[in-house]
Design a protein around this motif. Sequence first.
Motif, PDB file in Angstrom:
ATOM      1  N   LEU A  50      36.962  37.604  30.609  1.00 26.57           N
ATOM      2  CA  LEU A  50      36.581  37.500  32.019  1.00 26.57           C
ATOM      3  C   LEU A  50      37.105  36.214  32.654  1.00 26.57           C
ATOM      4  O   LEU A  50      37.512  36.215  33.822  1.00 26.57           O
ATOM      5  CB  LEU A  50      35.067  37.597  32.164  1.00 26.57           C
ATOM      6  CG  LEU A  50      34.444  38.916  31.710  1.00 26.57           C
ATOM      7  CD1 LEU A  50      32.930  38.852  31.827  1.00 26.57           C
ATOM      8  CD2 LEU A  50      35.018  40.099  32.455  1.00 26.57           C
ATOM      9  N   ALA A  51      37.104  35.133  31.918  1.00 26.52           N
ATOM     10  CA  ALA A  51      37.628  33.870  32.448  1.00 26.52           C
ATOM     11  C   ALA A  51      39.135  33.969  32.690  1.00 26.52           C
ATOM     12  O   ALA A  51      39.654  33.407  33.660  1.00 26.52           O
ATOM     13  CB  ALA A  51      37.314  32.726  31.495  1.00 26.52           C
ATOM     14  N   ALA A  52      39.823  34.701  31.833  1.00 22.37           N
ATOM     15  CA  ALA A  52      41.274  34.828  31.965  1.00 22.37           C
ATOM     16  C   ALA A  52      41.671  35.815  33.060  1.00 22.37           C
ATOM     17  O   ALA A  52      42.625  35.580  33.800  1.00 22.37           O
ATOM     18  CB  ALA A  52      41.883  35.272  30.631  1.00 22.37           C
ATOM     19  N   ARG A  53      40.932  36.919  33.184  1.00 24.98           N
ATOM     20  CA  ARG A  53      41.333  37.991  34.096  1.00 24.98           C
ATOM     21  C   ARG A  53      40.497  38.100  35.355  1.00 24.98           C
ATOM     22  O   ARG A  53      40.827  38.873  36.244  1.00 24.98           O
ATOM     23  CB  ARG A  53      41.266  39.342  33.389  1.00 24.98           C
ATOM     24  CG  ARG A  53      42.295  39.524  32.326  1.00 24.98           C
ATOM     25  CD  ARG A  53      42.315  40.974  31.932  1.00 24.98           C
ATOM     26  NE  ARG A  53      43.168  41.194  30.778  1.00 24.98           N
ATOM     27  CZ  ARG A  53      43.302  42.367  30.196  1.00 24.98           C
ATOM     28  NH1 ARG A  53      42.632  43.405  30.651  1.00 24.98           N
ATOM     29  NH2 ARG A  53      44.086  42.498  29.154  1.00 24.98           N
ATOM     30  N   GLY A  54      39.387  37.422  35.397  1.00 27.63           N
ATOM     31  CA  GLY A  54      38.472  37.629  36.520  1.00 27.63           C
ATOM     32  C   GLY A  54      37.591  38.828  36.205  1.00 27.63           C
ATOM     33  O   GLY A  54      37.357  39.152  35.056  1.00 27.63           O
ATOM     34  N   GLY A  55      37.123  39.497  37.225  1.00 24.89           N
ATOM     35  CA  GLY A  55      36.255  40.648  37.015  1.00 24.89           C
ATOM     36  C   GLY A  55      36.974  41.794  36.334  1.00 24.89           C
ATOM     37  O   GLY A  55      38.129  42.079  36.630  1.00 24.89           O
ATOM     38  N   CYS A  56      36.253  42.445  35.431  1.00 22.04           N
ATOM     39  CA  CYS A  56      36.809  43.589  34.713  1.00 22.04           C
ATOM     40  C   CYS A  56      35.779  44.712  34.677  1.00 22.04           C
ATOM     41  O   CYS A  56      34.584  44.453  34.534  1.00 22.04           O
ATOM     42  CB  CYS A  56      37.148  43.224  33.269  1.00 22.04           C
ATOM     43  SG  CYS A  56      38.510  42.092  33.074  1.00 22.04           S
ATOM     44  N   PRO A  57      36.239  45.962  34.767  1.00 23.34           N
ATOM     45  CA  PRO A  57      35.317  47.078  34.577  1.00 23.34           C
ATOM     46  C   PRO A  57      34.896  47.171  33.106  1.00 23.34           C
ATOM     47  O   PRO A  57      35.578  46.646  32.218  1.00 23.34           O
ATOM     48  CB  PRO A  57      36.120  48.300  35.008  1.00 23.34           C
ATOM     49  CG  PRO A  57      37.546  47.894  34.949  1.00 23.34           C
ATOM     50  CD  PRO A  57      37.585  46.398  35.098  1.00 23.34           C
ATOM     51  N   MET A  58      33.785  47.830  32.876  1.00 20.10           N
ATOM     52  CA  MET A  58      33.234  47.918  31.520  1.00 20.10           C
ATOM     53  C   MET A  58      34.224  48.534  30.528  1.00 20.10           C
ATOM     54  O   MET A  58      34.277  48.092  29.383  1.00 20.10           O
ATOM     55  CB  MET A  58      31.933  48.734  31.528  1.00 20.10           C
ATOM     56  CG  MET A  58      30.771  47.999  32.148  1.00 20.10           C
ATOM     57  SD  MET A  58      30.129  46.669  31.120  1.00 20.10           S
ATOM     58  CE  MET A  58      29.084  47.598  30.025  1.00 20.10           C
ATOM     59  N   ASN A  59      34.998  49.529  30.933  1.00 21.51           N
ATOM     60  CA  ASN A  59      35.913  50.160  29.980  1.00 21.51           C
ATOM     61  C   ASN A  59      36.979  49.188  29.483  1.00 21.51           C
ATOM     62  O   ASN A  59      37.369  49.223  28.317  1.00 21.51           O
ATOM     63  CB  ASN A  59      36.550  51.424  30.567  1.00 21.51           C
ATOM     64  CG  ASN A  59      37.464  51.143  31.741  1.00 21.51           C
ATOM     65  OD1 ASN A  59      37.161  50.328  32.610  1.00 21.51           O
ATOM     66  ND2 ASN A  59      38.572  51.840  31.790  1.00 21.51           N
TER      67      ASN A  59
END
Length: 156
Positions: A50-59
Amino acid sequence: MPANDGGTAQDGDEALRLLSLVERTLTARLEEALRGRGSSLDQWRILRLLAARGGCPMNVVAEHVLLLAPKLSKLVDRMVSANLVLRRRDVSDRRRVLIVVSARGRRALADWDEATADVRAQFRELLGADADQFEGLLRRLQDGLDPASVEQASLT
């Protein structure tokens, strides 16, 4: 029937055994370092993603940390309760929920990165100049074993 060329099949088996052994050893060392700071390997991997990509969906999170949806949901619920991550609506698709790292999660991640630094440094030190090549070989293996992972990664 071809002549035995010195045990190539056995050598392949040994490479697979060694790969499993290295994974188990590194996982155990990372888990030990994180346990001392009140984290699990899965929590650390989630926050790093999450820190690297920002928000992510659960999948995407599930695929990254190699967890099935029910187990991941419980873990994310605990992380939300601990204020390490937040659930946010995706601005581009209001039906989708993203998981994002919170300010407290960023502080925890810095602490957990510090806790795992020795293990990660030892890994890179042992491989030296071959560390990047090794990562490339592992990616090639993964891509060859699961071509769908390449397509999935390009979608995220």
